[in-house]
Design a protein around this motif. Structure first.
Motif, PDB file in Angstrom:
ATOM      1  N   THR A 101     -15.210   0.275  -0.332  1.00  0.00           N
ATOM      2  CA  THR A 101     -14.878  -0.069  -1.721  1.00  0.00           C
ATOM      3  C   THR A 101     -13.655   0.643  -2.275  1.00  0.00           C
ATOM      4  O   THR A 101     -13.089   0.199  -3.273  1.00  0.00           O
ATOM      5  N   ARG A 102     -13.241   1.722  -1.666  1.00  0.00           N
ATOM      6  CA  ARG A 102     -12.092   2.472  -2.169  1.00  0.00           C
ATOM      7  C   ARG A 102     -10.942   2.417  -1.169  1.00  0.00           C
ATOM      8  O   ARG A 102     -11.135   2.128   0.005  1.00  0.00           O
ATOM      9  N   ASN A 103      -9.733   2.707  -1.675  1.00  0.00           N
ATOM     10  CA  ASN A 103      -8.547   2.673  -0.827  1.00  0.00           C
ATOM     11  C   ASN A 103      -8.441   3.970  -0.031  1.00  0.00           C
ATOM     12  O   ASN A 103      -7.612   4.837  -0.314  1.00  0.00           O
ATOM     13  N   ILE A 104      -9.282   4.089   0.991  1.00  0.00           N
ATOM     14  CA  ILE A 104      -9.303   5.287   1.827  1.00  0.00           C
ATOM     15  C   ILE A 104      -9.279   4.857   3.290  1.00  0.00           C
ATOM     16  O   ILE A 104     -10.025   3.958   3.690  1.00  0.00           O
TER      17      ILE A 104
ATOM     18  N   PRO B  95       0.833  -1.214   0.000  1.00  0.00           N
ATOM     19  CA  PRO B  95       0.000   0.000   0.000  1.00  0.00           C
ATOM     20  C   PRO B  95       0.860   1.253   0.000  1.00  0.00           C
ATOM     21  O   PRO B  95       2.001   1.247   0.463  1.00  0.00           O
ATOM     22  N   HIS B  96       0.292   2.303  -0.528  1.00  0.00           N
ATOM     23  CA  HIS B  96       0.979   3.595  -0.494  1.00  0.00           C
ATOM     24  C   HIS B  96      -0.065   4.681  -0.270  1.00  0.00           C
ATOM     25  O   HIS B  96      -0.472   5.392  -1.185  1.00  0.00           O
ATOM     26  N   TYR B  97      -0.520   4.786   0.974  1.00  0.00           N
ATOM     27  CA  TYR B  97      -1.517   5.791   1.332  1.00  0.00           C
ATOM     28  C   TYR B  97      -0.842   7.136   1.552  1.00  0.00           C
ATOM     29  O   TYR B  97       0.245   7.212   2.130  1.00  0.00           O
ATOM     30  N   GLU B  98      -1.506   8.183   1.070  1.00  0.00           N
ATOM     31  CA  GLU B  98      -1.018   9.546   1.269  1.00  0.00           C
ATOM     32  C   GLU B  98      -2.136  10.402   1.845  1.00  0.00           C
ATOM     33  O   GLU B  98      -3.310  10.231   1.508  1.00  0.00           O
ATOM     34  N   HIS B  99      -1.755  11.340   2.703  1.00  0.00           N
ATOM     35  CA  HIS B  99      -2.737  12.248   3.310  1.00  0.00           C
ATOM     36  C   HIS B  99      -3.336  13.148   2.241  1.00  0.00           C
ATOM     37  O   HIS B  99      -2.616  13.813   1.501  1.00  0.00           O
ATOM     38  N   ARG B 100      -4.674  13.147   2.165  1.00  0.00           N
ATOM     39  CA  ARG B 100      -5.354  13.955   1.154  1.00  0.00           C
ATOM     40  C   ARG B 100      -5.928  15.238   1.763  1.00  0.00           C
ATOM     41  O   ARG B 100      -5.719  16.323   1.255  1.00  0.00           O
ATOM     42  N   PHE B 101      -6.681  15.118   2.851  1.00  0.00           N
ATOM     43  CA  PHE B 101      -7.186  16.320   3.526  1.00  0.00           C
ATOM     44  C   PHE B 101      -7.574  15.999   4.957  1.00  0.00           C
ATOM     45  O   PHE B 101      -7.628  14.835   5.364  1.00  0.00           O
TER      46      PHE B 101
ATOM     47  N   TRP C 225      -6.749   9.463   4.217  1.00  0.00           N
ATOM     48  CA  TRP C 225      -5.579   8.992   3.480  1.00  0.00           C
ATOM     49  C   TRP C 225      -6.057   8.184   2.269  1.00  0.00           C
ATOM     50  O   TRP C 225      -6.907   7.306   2.404  1.00  0.00           O
ATOM     51  N   PHE C 226      -5.495   8.459   1.093  1.00  0.00           N
ATOM     52  CA  PHE C 226      -5.919   7.796  -0.136  1.00  0.00           C
ATOM     53  C   PHE C 226      -4.750   7.012  -0.739  1.00  0.00           C
ATOM     54  O   PHE C 226      -3.612   7.464  -0.730  1.00  0.00           O
ATOM     55  N   ASP C 227      -5.067   5.841  -1.268  1.00  0.00           N
ATOM     56  CA  ASP C 227      -4.117   5.042  -2.041  1.00  0.00           C
ATOM     57  C   ASP C 227      -4.825   4.644  -3.329  1.00  0.00           C
ATOM     58  O   ASP C 227      -5.523   3.637  -3.369  1.00  0.00           O
ATOM     59  N   GLU C 228      -4.654   5.439  -4.378  1.00  0.00           N
ATOM     60  CA  GLU C 228      -5.358   5.190  -5.631  1.00  0.00           C
ATOM     61  C   GLU C 228      -4.600   4.243  -6.552  1.00  0.00           C
ATOM     62  O   GLU C 228      -5.063   3.891  -7.625  1.00  0.00           O
ATOM     63  N   GLU C 229      -3.400   3.810  -6.149  1.00  0.00           N
ATOM     64  CA  GLU C 229      -2.600   2.957  -7.019  1.00  0.00           C
ATOM     65  C   GLU C 229      -3.023   1.493  -6.948  1.00  0.00           C
ATOM     66  O   GLU C 229      -2.902   0.751  -7.914  1.00  0.00           O
TER      67      GLU C 229
END
Length: 321
Positions: A290-293, A8-14, A308-312
């Motif tokens: 359902t989403r990588n959040i 996983p590669h989650y990144e802070h979105r907001f 945190w989102f990981d869209e990859e």
């Protein structure tokens, strides 16, 4: 052939701001449209889960809210509070639907069964209460533990319930009869059990204890099959959860008292990512259906809910837990 999950590669979105005291519980709605947050400030806030915008605030509890749960139809949220009550809210209308009163101490945890016709709650009176949701009445009270009940959760078909307690035990209960089917205890540890959930197929339970360890139990055989370490947890009732991108259950996620969020590979037990950014104990984590959040919330000086989102990694196969 089942493909290996990508790291996983989650990144802070907001970050979402609205609560004035500790964020105690976070839950995404089953359809993934909303995120509900509970707080020691007595309120529940409903957010748009993708846009991160405020939808509505549910107010009525007179003490802090410890836990929340969504009904399967996305219409209602149940809340457990230090004011000794369980409340059911109509989220669409933003109104209080029912107040359930039978606990004689703070209520610490709450969950609907999959059909959402039953609600289970547990608390500092050491009992688990089973409620009829439609009628708003108590069906059964179980003297479940010898210390406060810290979590309660139904299996995927609703036939059994798992509970945890500060007494160091996790127990499996028959929903229909209220009978205890199994007691799980770690022989090497009598540390309080902070949280327990079923794996999606209900073959195992995932138990967080206040010795900075998360254990995966085959409860049928009372056998601990995997342990996960690296985070710090010896004071607060932190709960772990499973990541669910594309219905995958490969990652275990937990907050930590070192202000971080830890992600483990379920099979290898390796820490695969550590999320940093919070400035206090990360008490609550939740994953989108359902989403990588990932949503995370902390206490005291850090009142922002981070998304945190990981869209990859969007097409990882399930590994069957």
């Amino acid at each position: 052939m089942v493909s290996s999950p990508s790291p996983p590669h989650y990144e802070h979105r907001f970050t979402l701001y609205g609560h004035t005291q500790a964020v105690t519980s976070l839950k995404f709605s089953p359809d993934g449209q909303y995120l509900a947050s509970a707080s020691s400030d007595n309120s529940i806030i409903i957010w748009d889960a993708i846009l991160g915008t405020h939808s509505k605030t549910l107010q009525g509890h007179t003490e802090g809210v410890n836990d929340i749960a969504w009904s399967s139809d996305n219409v209602c949220v149940a809340s457990a509070s230090d004011d000794y009550s369980v409340r059911i809210w109509n989220v669409k209308k933003g109104t209080l639907a029912k107040t359930l009163s039978a606990h004689n101490n703070p209520v610490f945890c709450v969950n609907f069964n999959p059909q959402s016709n039953l609600l289970a709650s547990g608390g500092f009176d050491e009992t688990v209460k089973i409620w009829d949701v439609a009628r708003g009445i108590l069906i059964r009270s179980i003297s479940a533990h010898s210390d406060p009940v810290t979590s309660v959760s139904f299996s995927h078909d609703g036939t059994i319930i798992v509970t945890s307690s500060f007494d160091g035990l996790a127990r499996i209960w028959d929903t229909a009869s209220g009978q205890c089917l199994k007691t799980i205890v770690e022989p090497q540890s009598i540390d309080p059990c902070a949280n327990v959930i079923f794996t999606p197929n209900a073959r195992y339970i995932l138990c967080s204890t206040l010795d900075s360890t998360i254990r995966l139990w085959d409860y049928h055989n009372s056998k601990c099959v995997k342990t996960y370490k690296g985070h710090k947890n010896d004071l607060y009732a932190l709960g772990a959860c499973f990541a669910t991108p594309a219905k995958n259950r490969s990652w275990i996620i937990s907050g930590s008292e070192d202000h971080k969020i830890y992600l483990w590979d379920l099979q290898s037990r390796d820490v695969v990512q550590i999320l940093e950014g919070h400035t206090d104990v990360v008490l609550a984590v939740a994953t989108h259906p359902t989403r990588n959040i990932i949503a995370s919330g902390a206490i005291h000086s850090d009142l922002g809910i981070r998304l945190w989102f990981d869209e990859e990694n969007t097409s990882v196969k399930t590994n069957g837990v």
